[in-house]
Design a protein around this motif. Sequence first.
Motif, PDB file in Angstrom:
ATOM      1  N   PHE A  11       0.830  -1.201   0.000  1.00 49.98           N
ATOM      2  CA  PHE A  11       0.000   0.000   0.000  1.00 49.98           C
ATOM      3  C   PHE A  11       0.868   1.256   0.000  1.00 49.98           C
ATOM      4  CE2 PHE A  11      -2.571   3.209   2.340  1.00 49.98           C
ATOM      5  CZ  PHE A  11      -3.633   3.305   1.455  1.00 49.98           C
ATOM      6  N   ALA A  12       1.927   1.277   0.814  1.00 51.59           N
ATOM      7  CA  ALA A  12       2.837   2.423   0.857  1.00 51.59           C
ATOM      8  C   ALA A  12       3.476   2.651  -0.513  1.00 51.59           C
ATOM      9  CB  ALA A  12       3.909   2.217   1.927  1.00 51.59           C
ATOM     10  N   GLY A  13       3.800   1.585  -1.219  1.00 50.45           N
ATOM     11  CA  GLY A  13       4.364   1.701  -2.565  1.00 50.45           C
ATOM     12  C   GLY A  13       3.364   2.266  -3.552  1.00 50.45           C
ATOM     13  N   TRP A  14       2.097   1.882  -3.414  1.00 50.66           N
ATOM     14  CA  TRP A  14       1.066   2.409  -4.323  1.00 50.66           C
ATOM     15  C   TRP A  14       0.884   3.907  -4.108  1.00 50.66           C
ATOM     16  CZ3 TRP A  14      -2.567  -1.998  -2.389  1.00 50.66           C
ATOM     17  CH2 TRP A  14      -2.082  -3.225  -2.846  1.00 50.66           C
ATOM     18  N   ILE A  15       0.967   4.342  -2.856  1.00 44.00           N
ATOM     19  CA  ILE A  15       0.863   5.774  -2.561  1.00 44.00           C
ATOM     20  C   ILE A  15       2.048   6.524  -3.177  1.00 44.00           C
ATOM     21  CG2 ILE A  15       0.991   7.513  -0.723  1.00 44.00           C
ATOM     22  CD1 ILE A  15      -0.605   5.597   1.042  1.00 44.00           C
ATOM     23  N   GLU A  16       3.234   5.970  -3.047  1.00 42.69           N
ATOM     24  CA  GLU A  16       4.419   6.627  -3.605  1.00 42.69           C
ATOM     25  C   GLU A  16       4.309   6.733  -5.127  1.00 42.69           C
ATOM     26  OE1 GLU A  16       7.991   8.608  -3.974  1.00 42.69           O
ATOM     27  OE2 GLU A  16       6.617   8.383  -2.291  1.00 42.69           O
ATOM     28  N   THR A  17       3.782   5.711  -5.772  1.00 41.38           N
ATOM     29  CA  THR A  17       3.577   5.770  -7.220  1.00 41.38           C
ATOM     30  C   THR A  17       2.603   6.895  -7.570  1.00 41.38           C
ATOM     31  OG1 THR A  17       4.036   3.414  -7.481  1.00 41.38           O
ATOM     32  CG2 THR A  17       2.769   4.476  -9.239  1.00 41.38           C
ATOM     33  N   SER A  18       1.520   7.016  -6.819  1.00 39.86           N
ATOM     34  CA  SER A  18       0.566   8.103  -7.062  1.00 39.86           C
ATOM     35  C   SER A  18       1.211   9.465  -6.837  1.00 39.86           C
ATOM     36  CB  SER A  18      -0.668   7.953  -6.161  1.00 39.86           C
ATOM     37  OG  SER A  18      -1.554   6.998  -6.685  1.00 39.86           O
TER      38      SER A  18
ATOM     39  N   LEU B  38      -6.842  -4.300  -9.450  1.00 38.82           N
ATOM     40  CA  LEU B  38      -5.987  -5.471  -9.294  1.00 38.82           C
ATOM     41  C   LEU B  38      -5.342  -5.505  -7.913  1.00 38.82           C
ATOM     42  CD1 LEU B  38      -4.259  -5.531 -12.801  1.00 38.82           C
ATOM     43  CD2 LEU B  38      -6.083  -7.035 -11.984  1.00 38.82           C
ATOM     44  N   HIS B  39      -4.886  -4.337  -7.456  1.00 37.50           N
ATOM     45  CA  HIS B  39      -4.264  -4.289  -6.130  1.00 37.50           C
ATOM     46  C   HIS B  39      -5.269  -4.605  -5.023  1.00 37.50           C
ATOM     47  CE1 HIS B  39      -0.955  -1.480  -7.871  1.00 37.50           C
ATOM     48  NE2 HIS B  39      -0.680  -2.746  -8.066  1.00 37.50           N
TER      49      HIS B  39
END
Length: 197
Positions: free
Chosen positions: A123-130, A177-178
């Motif tokens: 989840f932290a990685g998805w936020i960083e991508t955003s 997907l996530h």
Amino acid sequence: MAGDAKAEFARNLAIVSDRKAKNSDRAVALCWIFHIVGDMHEPLHAGHRLHWQFPLTDRLGTIAWVRASSQAPPISLHEYRDGAAVDFPGKEAAAAGALSAAIENRHPLPTSVRLTDAPAIAFAGWIETSRKFSADVVFQGSGLASSRDPAAAPLVSPAYQQSARRLAMQRVGQGGLHLADVVKAIFAGHPGPADLD
């Protein structure tokens, strides 16, 4: 913002994963996970702009105004980006079926498991991508023109609109997907979400 989302994701993940918690609490926590994962895939839920126009930030684009066309009313950049996946902002519910089919065609479900980290780390990685998309694509570094005054809202270019739609569809697909990965991780080895009845 992102810090609060991480804390709320972790809190709700703990509740829904606790087999001893009340089913009603687990069901509510699962709904929050759906909401938080979806929200944090939209770049302006993870990034804002500090700029001479916005010395205290643009509040995730909520006080930065743009126009989609010369006839269109001003719209906050945040609202514009929230509706970028659909051709007719404000009619998301009516377009949901077609949008879902288009996104599934562009982002088919992989056959392999994709969640390689614990859900909170992923989840932290998805936020960083955003956050990166927010800086690089939404704000175009510091190149995106917007206004604090709705009456002076500048037009976004056709190229920007196409890019906004493309990124929004990509992030909706990835978010779905996530989210599926998170749900699989939560209920791995358990009967599944039906046990929340």
